[in-house]
Structure formats: structure tokens, C-alpha cells
Motif scaffolding. Structure first.
Motif, short mmCIF file in Angstrom:
data_model
loop_
_atom_site.label_atom_id
_atom_site.label_comp_id
_atom_site.label_asym_id
_atom_site.label_seq_id
_atom_site.Cartn_x
_atom_site.Cartn_y
_atom_site.Cartn_z
N ALA A 131 0.84 -1.21 0.00
CA ALA A 131 0.00 0.00 0.00
C ALA A 131 0.87 1.25 0.00
O ALA A 131 1.79 1.38 0.81
N ARG A 132 0.57 2.19 -0.91
CA ARG A 132 1.28 3.45 -0.95
C ARG A 132 0.45 4.51 -0.22
O ARG A 132 -0.59 4.95 -0.71
N ALA A 133 0.94 4.93 0.93
CA ALA A 133 0.24 5.98 1.68
C ALA A 133 0.37 7.31 0.96
O ALA A 133 -0.56 8.12 0.94
N ILE A 134 1.55 7.56 0.39
CA ILE A 134 1.80 8.76 -0.40
C ILE A 134 2.37 8.30 -1.73
O ILE A 134 3.31 7.52 -1.77
N ASP A 135 1.80 8.80 -2.81
CA ASP A 135 2.13 8.26 -4.13
C ASP A 135 2.52 9.38 -5.10
O ASP A 135 1.82 9.69 -6.05
N GLY A 136 3.65 10.04 -4.81
CA GLY A 136 4.15 11.05 -5.73
C GLY A 136 3.60 12.44 -5.48
O GLY A 136 3.05 13.07 -6.39
N VAL A 137 3.76 12.96 -4.28
CA VAL A 137 3.24 14.29 -3.93
C VAL A 137 4.25 15.37 -4.35
O VAL A 137 5.43 15.28 -4.05
N ASP A 138 3.75 16.39 -5.05
CA ASP A 138 4.54 17.57 -5.42
C ASP A 138 3.93 18.78 -4.73
O ASP A 138 2.72 19.01 -4.83
N LEU A 139 4.76 19.57 -4.05
CA LEU A 139 4.30 20.78 -3.38
C LEU A 139 5.34 21.87 -3.55
O LEU A 139 6.55 21.59 -3.60
N ALA A 140 4.88 23.13 -3.62
CA ALA A 140 5.78 24.28 -3.64
C ALA A 140 5.10 25.40 -2.88
O ALA A 140 4.03 25.87 -3.27
N VAL A 141 5.73 25.81 -1.77
CA VAL A 141 5.14 26.83 -0.90
C VAL A 141 6.11 28.00 -0.77
O VAL A 141 7.16 27.87 -0.14
N PRO A 142 5.78 29.16 -1.35
CA PRO A 142 6.66 30.32 -1.23
C PRO A 142 6.76 30.79 0.22
O PRO A 142 5.82 30.62 1.01
N ALA A 143 7.88 31.39 0.57
CA ALA A 143 8.09 31.89 1.93
C ALA A 143 7.05 32.95 2.26
O ALA A 143 6.66 33.76 1.43
N GLY A 144 6.59 32.93 3.52
CA GLY A 144 5.64 33.92 3.98
C GLY A 144 4.23 33.73 3.50
O GLY A 144 3.43 34.67 3.49
N THR A 145 3.87 32.50 3.11
CA THR A 145 2.51 32.21 2.65
C THR A 145 1.96 31.00 3.41
O THR A 145 2.68 30.33 4.14
N VAL A 146 0.66 30.75 3.20
CA VAL A 146 -0.01 29.61 3.83
C VAL A 146 -0.51 28.67 2.74
O VAL A 146 -1.23 29.10 1.83
N LEU A 147 -0.13 27.40 2.83
CA LEU A 147 -0.70 26.37 1.96
C LEU A 147 -1.65 25.53 2.79
O LEU A 147 -1.26 24.96 3.82
N GLY A 148 -2.90 25.45 2.37
CA GLY A 148 -3.87 24.58 3.01
C GLY A 148 -3.89 23.23 2.32
O GLY A 148 -4.03 23.16 1.10
N LEU A 149 -3.72 22.17 3.09
CA LEU A 149 -3.72 20.81 2.54
C LEU A 149 -5.02 20.15 2.96
O LEU A 149 -5.25 19.87 4.14
N LEU A 150 -5.91 19.92 1.98
CA LEU A 150 -7.22 19.36 2.25
C LEU A 150 -7.30 17.94 1.71
O LEU A 150 -6.63 17.59 0.74
N GLY A 151 -8.16 17.14 2.33
CA GLY A 151 -8.38 15.79 1.84
C GLY A 151 -9.18 15.00 2.85
O GLY A 151 -9.21 15.34 4.03
N PRO A 152 -9.85 13.95 2.40
CA PRO A 152 -10.62 13.12 3.34
C PRO A 152 -9.71 12.38 4.29
O PRO A 152 -8.48 12.33 4.11
N ASN A 153 -10.28 11.80 5.33
CA ASN A 153 -9.50 11.01 6.28
C ASN A 153 -8.79 9.87 5.55
O ASN A 153 -9.39 9.19 4.71
N GLY A 154 -7.52 9.68 5.86
CA GLY A 154 -6.75 8.62 5.21
C GLY A 154 -6.18 8.99 3.87
O GLY A 154 -5.57 8.15 3.20
#
Length: 310
Positions: A15-38
């Protein structure tokens, strides 16, 4: 970028809990990560905060590799998990001074930093009470204060307001906003979509270990649907007139809900379309009970993208 991840994955057996996540968050900002349980939100946070080593991919936080330079990452981050990690026996002040001592601030500096954070998070009045006497909201604020003792440049908040009442939640939001205005970068996971709407500069939706959509709140809402003008009539007999009025003033096909006595239509002309609809309703002699512009919500985005309700 304060946080950058490319192709992160983590598997447990087949089972792959994480399957190729790409993220880029500039300094001084807020990234909201949404998703269902699991979906993999907490696993992603744990990898980025060096608590869990990824099985593949690459990530840098505050300019340092989370695997090869984990100690440097830890010196520059704060992490508030889903449950307040405070010592119930110690007072609020003692909790913060202890952490300040552990991160080598020195006794005087640790006391000064604790006093500043207690004021910032509106805990000064309860500073010398044992933490076990704190309410849930106070414990969460103390937990956040503990994360800030070392003045992190990147802050991970994993469902920080779960279980809090609306007043406590909004107080915590205000503190987060102040931190961001001072240059702190925040990655926030949350189950409260209004929280992401209020705090996040950008939102990433994660499902089954993959990011399936990303953008500002408005961009995501526009992907789900258009703005609609909704007119509620006082009497059922007014529905026909409202349909005629909206049909002439807007390019879309009006939608009728007889039970609620409402007629709605997609708008593409902004304020001019709204003014035109109002004029046509007056011309038709429609007795209007309510007249409102409806936009898709993040709830609509979430359900559309994941097929699950929040």
C-alpha cells in the motif's frame, strides 16, 4: 520556496500511503492541505517535518534536504500535531521556559520568550496555572506557543483547531495570520473548509496519496461552477415571471426549484447582469423575497474532487 517537494512517496508493504506528492510553498505564505481522512495529509506533514523518512522523491524545507540535512530542518521548523503536546503538571509558563531551555536559549532569554508568547496568545492571565486546568482552546494555544519558542521560519499545523469552539478557532486563526504577516511560512492541514478559505493563500487537495488539484480558493471554486444569481419569490405564482425576467437578462438557462420558490441562473456579466435582472424583475412585477449571488463553496470543491462529503 520555503517548502518544496517532488515525487514524494511512502509505502507500507503493497500500500502506498503517499504516491508522488509535489508541493511548492513560497516563503511567507499559507498552503492549506485538504483531503478526506486517510488521504495522506498527516503522512505528508510527518515526512516534511523529518518525523518520517520518505521511501522516494525529494523534499527541501527552509532550504535543507529533509533526509540528508534533517537536523538543520528541525532547527528551523515548528510542528503542532493533532493533539496538544503539553505537560499537564507544569504551568503554562513552565512549559514554555522548559522548551526554551532545551533549545539553548538560556534562562533569561527563555523566560522573556515565554512571557512574550503568553501575551501573544492571550494566556498571560493563566500563565502560572497548571496546564491540566486549561480548557481545550487554551491547551491548543499553549501548544502553538511551544512551537514558536525557537522562532521557526516554517510552521506545520496538522488540524490545529480540531474540537475547538468557534471563538477559540477564530482566535487561533488571528494568531496564525499575525505570524504569516511577520514572514512565517505555514503548511496547514484541516477538516474545516472555512478555515482553509480564511487562512490559505493556496490550497492543495490530496486524495489517495496524490495531489489532485491545487490553486487559490477562488480558482478551485471556478473549476467547480459559475456564480449564480438566485431569486426567491414570495408566491409560487411569481415563478413564471422570474423565469421570464432571468431568461431575458442572462445568457444561461434558468433553473427552477418550485418547492423552495427559487429561480437561479449562471451569471457572466458581473454587476451589469445583476442590475439587468433587477430591472427585468421589476418590469415583470415579481414580488421578490430574496435576491442573492451564490458562489461555489470549498465544500462543493471538496465533494466534486474527492466524491466525499466533509
Amino acid at each position: 520556496m520555503a517548502i518544496q517537494a517532488e515525487g514524494l512517496y511512502k509505502h507500507y508493504g503493497q500500500a502506498r500511503a503517499i504516491d508522488g506528492v509535489d508541493l511548492a510553498v513560497p516563503a511567507g505564505t499559507v498552503l492549506g492541505l485538504l483531503g478526506p481522512n486517510g488521504a495522506g495529509k498527516t503522512t505528508t506533514v510527518r515526512m516534511l517535518s523529518t518525523l518520517l523518512e520518505p521511501d522516494g522523491g525529494y523534499a527541501r524545507v527552509a532550504g535543507f534536504d529533509v533526509v540528508r540535512q534533517a537536523a538543520e530542518v528541525r532547527r528551523r521548523i515548528g510542528l503542532a500535531g493533532q493533539y496538544a503536546a503539553v505537560d499537564d503538571v507544569l504551568t503554562g509558563r513552565e512549559n514554555l521556559v522548559l522548551i526554551g531551555t532545551l533549545v539553548h536559549l538560556g534562562r533569561r532569554a527563555a523566560r522573556d520568550r515565554a512571557a512574550h508568547l503568553l501575551d501573544l496568545l492571550d494566556l498571560a492571565g493563566a500563565a502560572d496555572r497548571p496546564a491540566r486546568t486549561y480548557s481545550g482552546g487554551m491547551r491548543r494555544r499553549l501548544d502553538l506557543a511551544a512551537c514558536l519558542v525557537a522562532t521557526p521560519s516554517v510552521l506545520f499545523l496538522d488540524e490545529p483547531t480540531t474540537g475547538l469552539d468557534p471563538v477559540s478557532r477564530m482566535a487561533l486563526w488571528s494568531v496564525v495570520r499575525e505570524l504569516v504577516s511577520d514572514g512565517v511560512t505555514v503548511l496547514l492541514t484541516t477538516q474545516y473548509l472555512e478555515e482553509a478559505d480564511f487562512l490559505a493563500d493556496r490550497i492543495a487537495v490530496i486524495e489517495s496519496g496524490r495531489v489532485i488539484a491545487e490553486g487559490t480558493s477562488d480558482e478551485l471554486k471556478r473549476k467547480v461552477g459559475e456564480e449564480r444569481l438566485e431569486v426567491s419569490v414570495a408566491r409560487v405564482e411569481g415563478i413564471a415571471g422570474a423565469v421570464a425576467a432571468l431568461g431575458r437578462a442572462a445568457t444561461g438557462e434558468p433553473t427552477v426549484d418550485t418547492g423552495r420558490r427559487t429561480v437561479s441562473v449562471a451569471l457572466d456579466g458581473g454587476m451589469e447582469s445583476i442590475a439587468s435582472v433587477a430591472k427585468e424583475l421589476h418590469h415583470e412585477g415579481v414580488d421578490v423575497a430574496d435576491f442573492a449571488l451564490r458562489r461555489p463553496t470549498l465544500d462543493d470543491v471538496f465533494v466534486t474532487l474527492t466524491g466525499k462529503s466533509t
